[in-house]
Design an enzyme around this catalytic site. Structure first.
Site, mmCIF file in Angstrom:
data_model
loop_
_atom_site.group_PDB
_atom_site.id
_atom_site.type_symbol
_atom_site.label_atom_id
_atom_site.label_comp_id
_atom_site.label_asym_id
_atom_site.label_seq_id
_atom_site.Cartn_x
_atom_site.Cartn_y
_atom_site.Cartn_z
ATOM 1 N N GLU A 181 -28.157 66.247 100.932
ATOM 2 C CA GLU A 181 -28.219 66.158 102.382
ATOM 3 C C GLU A 181 -28.924 67.404 102.911
ATOM 4 O O GLU A 181 -28.485 68.530 102.639
ATOM 5 C CB GLU A 181 -26.817 66.086 102.996
ATOM 6 C CG GLU A 181 -26.105 64.769 102.780
ATOM 7 C CD GLU A 181 -24.756 64.743 103.491
ATOM 8 O OE1 GLU A 181 -24.518 65.597 104.378
ATOM 9 O OE2 GLU A 181 -23.926 63.898 103.137
ATOM 10 N N ASP A 210 -19.545 70.011 112.516
ATOM 11 C CA ASP A 210 -19.601 71.136 111.589
ATOM 12 C C ASP A 210 -18.587 72.219 111.923
ATOM 13 O O ASP A 210 -18.428 72.624 113.074
ATOM 14 C CB ASP A 210 -21.008 71.747 111.587
ATOM 15 C CG ASP A 210 -22.051 70.749 111.106
ATOM 16 O OD1 ASP A 210 -21.709 69.950 110.213
ATOM 17 O OD2 ASP A 210 -23.171 70.766 111.624
#
Length: 268
Positions: free
Chosen positions: A49, A60
């Site tokens: 990724e 995140d």
């Protein structure tokens, strides 16, 4: 055949689970990101990724947020990440690439231009965590037109949306192991086994799990019930720990080797 499909097909024949590392592109710089991707492939990664740094990430945690801040100091954007993928290919990296980004940068780039560029730069899939399944019709149509898999996330709280999300998935279904944002964890959602089992019943596609997985013991645990395991924050944190080595020409190779060793031991 899309490279993601091909990789999962190969791994299934070998009765193996995909190791899917996440990296923040441009952390600490473009050239080092290319070198790290090469180390991931050498360490046994199966898919990678490529994280586009973003100033306001929804999914995140603090480790990846710090990496994004470091990368954003060098003005890394979607185009920069595509160039990193292109240069990695030119250096013989054959891993399938997935771009991990947020919707606003994609919208600013231009939807059709975005998918056209993904195809040109041999990106096989895209994850847009803040794009709701119920509002992705235009994006999904373009992803199908350009044969780029739009990979959805499902969470333990997705409940009756699981079947609806899985039905429209491509490439694989990404199961979020815990509630909240990314980050290394010692434990996961209590009902994680039942949740993953429920997702597997809803699709014939491979099922991967991510968020918080950081050790080879955890990789081994999830390998028994999933087709792929995503490791993000633990690798990004390892890169952060190696920054003093990576930022010196004399010690850079040593830092890269440390990252390679960390990733390789996840599958041991």
């Amino acid at each position: 055949m899309n490279l993601i499909d091909q990789k999962f097909k190969e791994l299934k024949m070998q009765d193996k689970t995909a190791l899917i590392p996440f990296l923040t592109m441009g952390d600490p710089d473009i050239e080092t990101s290319i070198q790290i991707i090469k180390q991931l492939e050498a360490a046994g990664a199966d898919i990678v990724e490529l994280g586009v740094p973003y100033s306001d990430p929804l999914a995140d945690g603090p480790v990846i947020q710090r990496a994004s801040q470091r990368a954003l100091k060098h003005s890394i954007n979607i185009q920069s990440c595509l160039e990193i993928a292109k240069k990695a290919r030119q250096q013989n990296v054959s891993l399938p690439f997935i771009l991990f980004t947020y919707y606003n940068p994609v919208l600013q780039f231009g939807l059709e231009s975005f998918f056209e560029k993904l195809q040109q730069h041999q990106i096989s899939g895209v994850i847009i965590p803040d794009l709701p399944n119920e509002e992705d019709e235009e994006v999904r149509s373009l992803s199908e037109q350009y044969q780029i898999h739009l990979i959805p996330l499902v969470a333990p709280t997705s409940n009756d949306r699981i079947a609806r999300i899985s039905k429209k998935a491509a490439g694989f279904v990404y199961c979020v192991s815990s509630l909240g944002v990314t980050g290394v964890r010692s434990s996961f959602y209590d009902g994680i086994d039942d949740f993953i089992s429920l997702v597997k019943q809803s699709t014939d596609l491979p099922v991967a799990v991510g968020f918080g997985i950081s050790t080879n013991e955890q990789f081994a645990k999830f390998s028994k019930i999933c087709d792929g395991v995503v490791v993000g924050s633990a690798i990004v944190r390892n890169i952060e720990e190696q920054l003093p080595l990576l930022q010196s020409a004399e010690t850079k190779e040593k830092g890269l080797l440390q990252i390679r060793k960390f990733v390789a031991q996840l599958k041991e």
